[in-house]
Motif scaffolding. Structure first.
Motif, mmCIF file in Angstrom:
data_model
loop_
_atom_site.group_PDB
_atom_site.id
_atom_site.type_symbol
_atom_site.label_atom_id
_atom_site.label_comp_id
_atom_site.label_asym_id
_atom_site.label_seq_id
_atom_site.Cartn_x
_atom_site.Cartn_y
_atom_site.Cartn_z
ATOM 1 N N ALA A 80 0.813 -1.208 0.000
ATOM 2 C CA ALA A 80 0.000 0.000 0.000
ATOM 3 C C ALA A 80 0.851 1.264 0.000
ATOM 4 O O ALA A 80 0.448 2.303 -0.520
ATOM 5 C CB ALA A 80 -0.939 -0.004 1.211
ATOM 6 N N GLN A 81 2.064 1.171 0.565
ATOM 7 C CA GLN A 81 2.946 2.327 0.670
ATOM 8 C C GLN A 81 3.827 2.501 -0.567
ATOM 9 O O GLN A 81 4.359 3.591 -0.811
ATOM 10 C CB GLN A 81 3.836 2.168 1.916
ATOM 11 N N ALA A 82 3.983 1.452 -1.372
ATOM 12 C CA ALA A 82 4.955 1.455 -2.473
ATOM 13 C C ALA A 82 4.799 2.620 -3.441
ATOM 14 O O ALA A 82 5.795 3.249 -3.820
ATOM 15 C CB ALA A 82 4.892 0.118 -3.219
ATOM 16 N N PRO A 83 3.580 2.978 -3.901
ATOM 17 C CA PRO A 83 3.478 4.093 -4.859
ATOM 18 C C PRO A 83 3.988 5.420 -4.298
ATOM 19 O O PRO A 83 4.472 6.268 -5.057
ATOM 20 C CB PRO A 83 1.973 4.164 -5.155
ATOM 21 N N TYR A 84 3.900 5.594 -2.983
ATOM 22 C CA TYR A 84 4.373 6.837 -2.368
ATOM 23 C C TYR A 84 5.879 6.787 -2.114
ATOM 24 O O TYR A 84 6.556 7.814 -2.163
ATOM 25 C CB TYR A 84 3.595 7.098 -1.079
ATOM 26 N N ASP A 85 6.406 5.571 -1.881
ATOM 27 C CA ASP A 85 7.863 5.428 -1.755
ATOM 28 C C ASP A 85 8.557 5.822 -3.055
ATOM 29 O O ASP A 85 9.621 6.446 -3.044
ATOM 30 C CB ASP A 85 8.230 3.979 -1.400
ATOM 31 N N VAL A 86 7.957 5.455 -4.181
ATOM 32 C CA VAL A 86 8.506 5.839 -5.486
ATOM 33 C C VAL A 86 8.640 7.351 -5.581
ATOM 34 O O VAL A 86 9.696 7.883 -5.966
ATOM 35 C CB VAL A 86 7.576 5.343 -6.627
ATOM 36 N N LEU A 87 7.593 8.059 -5.207
ATOM 37 C CA LEU A 87 7.590 9.504 -5.366
ATOM 38 C C LEU A 87 8.457 10.190 -4.314
ATOM 39 O O LEU A 87 8.982 11.280 -4.567
ATOM 40 C CB LEU A 87 6.151 10.015 -5.326
ATOM 41 N N ALA A 88 8.624 9.561 -3.155
ATOM 42 C CA ALA A 88 9.564 10.100 -2.168
ATOM 43 C C ALA A 88 10.990 10.044 -2.713
ATOM 44 O O ALA A 88 11.764 11.003 -2.571
ATOM 45 C CB ALA A 88 9.454 9.326 -0.856
ATOM 46 N N ASP A 89 11.347 8.926 -3.354
ATOM 47 C CA ASP A 89 12.671 8.828 -3.984
ATOM 48 C C ASP A 89 12.806 9.856 -5.104
ATOM 49 O O ASP A 89 13.860 10.477 -5.283
ATOM 50 C CB ASP A 89 12.892 7.420 -4.547
ATOM 51 N N TRP A 90 11.732 10.024 -5.882
ATOM 52 C CA TRP A 90 11.763 10.977 -6.998
ATOM 53 C C TRP A 90 11.956 12.410 -6.490
ATOM 54 O O TRP A 90 12.695 13.200 -7.072
ATOM 55 C CB TRP A 90 10.467 10.854 -7.794
ATOM 56 N N GLN A 91 11.287 12.729 -5.396
ATOM 57 C CA GLN A 91 11.351 14.085 -4.860
ATOM 58 C C GLN A 91 12.754 14.446 -4.393
ATOM 59 O O GLN A 91 13.152 15.612 -4.436
ATOM 60 C CB GLN A 91 10.357 14.239 -3.698
ATOM 61 N N GLU A 92 13.521 13.458 -3.962
ATOM 62 C CA GLU A 92 14.900 13.713 -3.538
ATOM 63 C C GLU A 92 15.762 14.186 -4.703
ATOM 64 O O GLU A 92 16.765 14.862 -4.501
ATOM 65 C CB GLU A 92 15.511 12.464 -2.919
ATOM 66 N N GLU A 93 15.377 13.817 -5.929
ATOM 67 C CA GLU A 93 16.195 14.131 -7.099
ATOM 68 C C GLU A 93 15.689 15.316 -7.912
ATOM 69 O O GLU A 93 16.477 15.996 -8.570
ATOM 70 C CB GLU A 93 16.265 12.909 -8.027
ATOM 71 N N HIS A 94 14.373 15.558 -7.891
ATOM 72 C CA HIS A 94 13.805 16.505 -8.847
ATOM 73 C C HIS A 94 12.889 17.518 -8.176
ATOM 74 O O HIS A 94 12.348 17.285 -7.099
ATOM 75 C CB HIS A 94 13.021 15.753 -9.927
ATOM 76 N N GLU A 95 12.701 18.626 -8.890
ATOM 77 C CA GLU A 95 11.823 19.686 -8.406
ATOM 78 C C GLU A 95 11.058 20.272 -9.587
ATOM 79 O O GLU A 95 11.203 19.830 -10.729
ATOM 80 C CB GLU A 95 12.649 20.779 -7.709
ATOM 81 N N GLY A 96 10.218 21.295 -9.307
ATOM 82 C CA GLY A 96 9.541 22.019 -10.377
ATOM 83 C C GLY A 96 8.678 21.134 -11.247
ATOM 84 O O GLY A 96 7.922 20.288 -10.771
ATOM 85 N N ASN A 97 8.787 21.322 -12.575
ATOM 86 C CA ASN A 97 7.916 20.628 -13.516
ATOM 87 C C ASN A 97 8.221 19.146 -13.664
ATOM 88 O O ASN A 97 7.522 18.439 -14.405
ATOM 89 C CB ASN A 97 7.970 21.313 -14.888
ATOM 90 N N LEU A 98 9.244 18.648 -12.990
ATOM 91 C CA LEU A 98 9.482 17.209 -12.976
ATOM 92 C C LEU A 98 8.692 16.523 -11.868
ATOM 93 O O LEU A 98 8.606 15.300 -11.841
ATOM 94 C CB LEU A 98 10.978 16.913 -12.816
ATOM 95 N N ARG A 99 8.117 17.302 -10.976
ATOM 96 C CA ARG A 99 7.296 16.731 -9.907
ATOM 97 C C ARG A 99 5.852 16.603 -10.389
ATOM 98 O O ARG A 99 4.968 17.369 -10.024
ATOM 99 C CB ARG A 99 7.390 17.577 -8.637
ATOM 100 N N ILE A 100 5.657 15.614 -11.233
ATOM 101 C CA ILE A 100 4.346 15.327 -11.813
ATOM 102 C C ILE A 100 3.894 13.957 -11.315
ATOM 103 O O ILE A 100 4.606 12.966 -11.466
ATOM 104 C CB ILE A 100 4.394 15.346 -13.349
ATOM 105 N N ILE A 101 2.710 13.898 -10.732
ATOM 106 C CA ILE A 101 2.160 12.647 -10.204
ATOM 107 C C ILE A 101 1.467 11.878 -11.327
ATOM 108 O O ILE A 101 0.683 12.445 -12.091
ATOM 109 C CB ILE A 101 1.138 12.938 -9.086
ATOM 110 N N LEU A 102 1.745 10.574 -11.398
ATOM 111 C CA LEU A 102 1.013 9.666 -12.288
ATOM 112 C C LEU A 102 0.196 8.753 -11.378
ATOM 113 O O LEU A 102 0.709 7.752 -10.871
ATOM 114 C CB LEU A 102 1.982 8.874 -13.162
#
Length: 430
Positions: A257-279
């Protein structure tokens, strides 16, 4: 500008590699690859070809030997010096050095791993196995090869003048779409058509037509090689592959249940602005948004890639309002099966309510519907997906059950964990 009809005619006389560069791929694959390289590089995955359009008999249309030649050629490719310089030194989304030195050193030494190809009835079974960062880079070139070889099989029966007329009609068809779109105020649209394009040369022509016809409304292309060659913005963020593999690695239902949010937590560490797009639709948009942590509401926007696009945008707007965000500051990217008519409708419906953008895919770069006898060049739904991670099957639910994939027992488990109820079946156009 290349005479496409003449080049197609010449396919009959000489071997012509379809993919000639490792950056003839979508920008999001490289962004995701860097994230995987950093966070999950030892994960072992399997990717597999899935032809959703069973009425297109790929193994009868495409010669197995020719397919192997094309795939073997891709395995011989390595990153060229000017491509490496572009990736290392260019500014992407306002950020210099988007790709870290350790990732670039690895990428510069990469050769794609082996493949497994077998004919099963009228279809091909094509799989790739190995370390996730390496195997994931097969997806786009493999699809591009199969789509173009299918096109060559159909075009091979045509004479030279017949080909000239065909491409003249296809060009006119696209230009008429552009003429309709150029009247739309504040339009933002990008080329997302690499995976299921008619051919590389045709995609490049479409990009040039969009650039000339739409001017500043055309914001870039997902294809890295075309972006480099045409000095355009490379466009892309992330895809379903990340949550599908993270979810497969989960040890229990709580971790799942937590996995989709873990993905985006890892993504947030690397990117900002217009790369922070949720799918949000991998395991159902409703459940994803309902359980999403508050920090995700501060992200730039969402991409709508399945289900009814208007309903998806309305869900996002309601969610932002409930989390205290102003939807007018948020970006909604529509990217699923877009026709020019759907683009016009969605732009009119949501302009002023959110920042609207479109990723135009197959019906930009492969719309030959109605241009050949029996419609043999019509686009069809071909995908190459991660089907296993560390020996465990992957699952995708989507907001459209027609796009769901995975073993039935696991689909049932994922629906229970993510609270997915009845869904509306929608035809998959491409």
């Amino acid at each position: 500008m290349v005479d496409i009809a003449t080049r197609v005619w010449n396919h009959k006389w000489k071997i012509d590699p379809i993919v000639r560069s490792l950056i003839d791929t979508d920008f999001y694959k490289l962004l995701m690859c860097q994230s995987v390289f950093r966070n999950k590089r030892d994960t072992q995955v399997t990717f597999s070809l899935i032809n959703r359009s069973k009425d297109v008999p790929l193994a009868r249309l495409i010669d197995e030997g020719e397919l192997r030649e094309q795939l073997d050629h891709i395995r011989s490719l390595s990153l060229k010096r000017n491509e490496s310089t572009w990736l290392r030194g260019n500014t992407f989304y306002g950020k210099r050095q988007m790709f870290r030195p350790d990732f670039m050193e690895w990428f510069e030494g990469l050769r794609l791993p082996p493949y497994h190809l077998e004919r099963v009835g009228d279809q091909y079974e094509l799989t790739f196995e190995g370390a996730w960062p390496e195997v994931m880079l097969w997806e786009i070139p493999a699809l591009a090869v199969l789509m173009e070889l299918r096109g060559r099989a159909v075009l091979g029966d045509m004479g030279r003048f017949e080909l000239q007329v065909l491409y003249a009609r296809a060009m006119t068809k696209l230009w008429e779409k552009i003429e309709r779109l150029r009247e739309v105020p504040a339009l933002r649209i990008a080329d997302f058509g690499t995976r299921r394009r008619h051919s590389f040369l045709w995609q490049d022509w479409c990009v040039q037509a969009m650039l000339e016809g739409l001017g500043d409304s055309f914001v870039g292309t997902s294809n890295c090689l075309i972006a480099k060659n045409r000095d355009l913005e490379a466009i892309g963020t992330n895809a379903h592959e990340l949550p599908m593999v993270y979810a497969a690695l989960a040890e229990d239902d709580t971790a799942l249940a937590q996995a989709p949010y873990d993905v985006l937590a890892d993504w947030q560490e690397e990117h900002e602005g217009n790369l922070r797009i949720i799918l949000p639709d991998t395991y159902g948009t409703d459940g994803f948004l309902r359980k999403a942590p508050d920090w995700l509401a501060g992200w730039t926007g969402v991409r709508i890639d399945s289900g009814d696009p208007a309903e998806g945008a309305e869900r996002a707007i309601a969610w932002w309002k409930a989390r205290g965000e102003d939807p007018r500051d948020k970006l909604v990217i529509f990217s699923d099966g877009l026709s020019e008519e759907k683009i016009l409708t969605l732009q009119h419906q949501f302009a002023g309510r959110v920042r609207v953008s479109f990723g135009w895919g197959t019906l930009l770069t492969n719309d030959f519907r109605g241009l050949t006898a029996d419609d043999r060049l019509a686009p069809f739904s071909l995908v190459c997906k991660a089907v296993a991670a560390n020996g465990r099957p992957t699952v995708k639910l989507s907001d459209n059950p027609a796009k769901a994939m995975g073993p039935e027992d696991q689909i049932a488990r994922y629906k229970r964990v993510f609270g997915v109820g009845e869904q509306t079946h929608m035809d998959v156009v491409v």
